[in-house]
Design an enzyme around this catalytic site. Structure first.
Site, PDB file in Angstrom:
ATOM      1  N   LYS A  88       1.119  -1.325  -0.680  1.00 18.72           N
ATOM      2  CA  LYS A  88      -0.197   0.074  -0.256  1.00 18.72           C
ATOM      3  C   LYS A  88       0.800   1.199  -0.122  1.00 18.72           C
ATOM      4  O   LYS A  88       1.904   1.134   0.913  1.00 18.72           O
ATOM      5  CB  LYS A  88      -1.665   0.011   0.934  1.00 18.72           C
ATOM      6  CG  LYS A  88      -1.963   1.063   0.971  1.00 18.72           C
ATOM      7  CD  LYS A  88      -2.752   0.330   2.346  1.00 18.72           C
ATOM      8  CE  LYS A  88      -3.951   1.454   1.737  1.00 18.72           C
ATOM      9  NZ  LYS A  88      -4.878   1.284   4.300  1.00 18.72           N
TER      10      LYS A  88
HETATM   11  C1  E4P Z   1      -7.655   2.017   3.720  1.00 15.17           C
HETATM   12  O1  E4P Z   1      -7.631   1.709   3.414  1.00 15.17           O
HETATM   13  C2  E4P Z   1      -8.204   2.890   4.323  1.00 15.17           C
HETATM   14  O2  E4P Z   1      -6.711   3.521   5.461  1.00 15.17           O
HETATM   15  C3  E4P Z   1      -9.268   3.022   5.654  1.00 15.17           C
HETATM   16  O3  E4P Z   1      -9.799   2.449   5.314  1.00 15.17           O
HETATM   17  C4  E4P Z   1      -9.289   4.419   5.815  1.00 15.17           C
HETATM   18  O4  E4P Z   1     -10.496   4.995   6.805  1.00 15.17           O
HETATM   19  P1  E4P Z   1     -10.276   6.044   8.301  1.00 15.17           P
HETATM   20  O5  E4P Z   1     -10.785   7.440   7.479  1.00 15.17           O
HETATM   21  O6  E4P Z   1     -11.726   5.340   8.510  1.00 15.17           O
HETATM   22  O7  E4P Z   1      -9.094   6.295   8.586  1.00 15.17           O
END
Ligand code: E4P
Length: 226
Positions: A88
């Site tokens: 990622k």
């Molecule tokens: C997933 O890939 C993201 O990091 C995550 O959904 C972020 O979520 P949040 O905005 O609730 O922290």
């Protein structure tokens, strides 16, 4: 639509995996910190998650390196943990450059923190296998997160990026930063490939008061016919 679990919590992942509908896991540094994770244990933690969900479920592990060389180094290390690890990487110039290198090596990348159509198109062109637009965080600044995901799904769907990704796979859009079951409904209606959801949202997706009431009534009536 496929469902990924958005957590680094081993118990939540084990429980959700046992339900039979889990297709992947996404983690991020905040989620890892939330479960008390330490940097030195990160790779082992990701390996544990990969072992729980099995080889067919992609598990996103994030690099927070800030240069393309460091991102590529981290990406190679993370990808070596297990074949289902997806690296990622935040949407930024260095991230795009690193994605190109990793994709050319057959390493899958999930380009995260994506908020606009141009960002998504650049991510796809650079070889990202997954693109993660954030619904909730866009809503948080009084923008329409759902509309933005819909635009990204449409724009990415207009083109064939499979020549750009690792191993010629199709790009998939992951609706991320999901805060409610209703977000999931809206993302499914617009054709997002995947929703990555916190465990609390996944639990809410299963239930409905009429389902509960119906089960109670059927159980009561079944007692009568015994
Ligand atoms: C997933 O890939 C993201 O990091 C995550 O959904 C972020 O979520 P949040 O905005 O609730 O922290």
């Amino acid at each position: 639509m496929k469902f990924f679990l958005d957590t680094a919590d081993i118990d939540e992942i084990s429980e959700a995996a046992s339900w039979g509908a889990l297709a992947g896991v996404t983690t991020n540094p905040t989620l890892y910190a939330r479960v008390g994770g330490k940097l030195a244990d990160f790779n082992d933690h990701i390996k544990r998650i990969c072992d729980i969900v099995g080889p067919d479920c992609p598990v996103s592990a994030e690099s927070l390196a800030m240069t393309r060389d460091d991102l590529v180094r981290d990406g190679r290390e993370l990808a070596a943990i297990a074949p289902n690890v997806v690296v990622k990487i935040p949407t930024m110039v260095e991230g795009l450059a690193a994605t190109r290198t990793l994709a050319d090596e057959g390493i899958r990348v999930n380009m995260t923190l994506c908020f606009t159509v141009p960002q998504a198109l650049l991510a796809a062109r650079a070889g990202a296998r997954y693109i993660s637009p954030f619904v909730g965080r866009f809503d948080d600044i009084s923008e329409d997160g759902i509309e933005q995901v819909a635009n990204i799904v449409d724009a990415v769907g207009n083109y064939d990026f499979s020549q750009n990704t690792a191993n010629g796979e199709q790009v998939e859009v992951i609706a991320a930063s999901i805060r409610s079951a209703n977000h999931v409904t809206q993302c499914a209606l617009m054709g997002a490939d995947i929703a990555t959801v916190p465990f609390g949202v996944l639990k809410k997706m299963v239930g409905h008061p009429l389902t509960d009431r119906g089960i109670e009534a059927f159980v009561a009536d079944w007692e009568k016919v015994k």
